[in-house]
Scaffold this active site. Structure first.
Site: not given
Length: 206
Positions: A185, A111, A50-52, A187, A140-141, A82
């Site tokens: 990821h 990050r 997600g977005e940390s 998943e 992904i990023r 991630c």
């Protein structure tokens, strides 16, 4: 018959459904975790991608930051993918000043390390402790581990290929006792071996 461990998925943001499905296929009972009372009912927890920085703020808003930190410090198994890896780290490079950490891993992570080079990257990784050949990893990023402490086991690095660029040989999967983290990821790929490893870790701790 072995009782299925109860594994929570932090359900504030990110790939919650995908992790839940992989964990169920890997032999766990899954519970979404949004409140301290729900955290108290699980044997282990997954921190999804997600977005940390957003996840860090939401942990505080939902009064989960300190309870989660305390349970991890007390030995509860945790797996972060991630953004989850970033949250579990002792220190983050290029994070926001108000970003809070769970201190579950003695590592320094960078990050959005892949984001500055390429927004996404895929590669096949040799992963220590997993049978069945290389793991196809989707980044992904993603972060990577800049430095790992003496007690951290390095499970996978980015292969040194022309496509990897600055990511070549970077650490992207680690374990420290009952805490596991990947920069990628699993998943999203249908390969449940990382989740099966984590379910085994939870069973052994339980």
């Amino acid at each position: 018959m072995t009782t299925k461990p109860v594994i929570g998925v932090l359900a504030l943001q990110g790939d919650v459904r995908e992790h839940a499905a992989a964990l169920e296929h890997a032999g766990a009972r899954v519970r979404p975790v949004r409140r301290p009372a729900e955290l108290a009912e699980v044997d282990g927890i997954v921190l999804p991608g997600g977005e940390s920085t957003t996840m860090s703020r939401l942990l505080e808003t939902f009064e989960l930051l300190e309870p989660l930190r305390e349970r991890i410090a007390a030995g509860m198994p945790a797996y972060g993918s991630c953004a989850g890896m970033i949250l579990l780290a002792r220190q983050v490079l290029d994070g926001r000043p108000d970003q809070r950490q769970l201190d579950g891993l003695d590592v320094i992570v960078r990050r959005n390390a892949f984001g500055r080079q390429v927004d996404s990257f895929e590669g096949d990784l040799d992963f220590e402790g997993l049978d069945g050949g290389p793991v196809h990893a989707v980044f992904i990023r993603a972060p990577w581990v800049e430095k790992a402490g003496d007690g951290v086991e390095i499970l996978a690095r980015v292969p040194e290929t022309p496509d990897a660029g600055d990511a070549a040989a970077r650490i992207v999967a680690i374990r420290q006792g009952p805490v596991l983290a990947t920069a990628f990821h699993p998943e999203l790929t249908g390969d449940e071996r990382v989740h099966r490893l984590f379910v085994t870790m939870v069973r052994e701790t339980k």
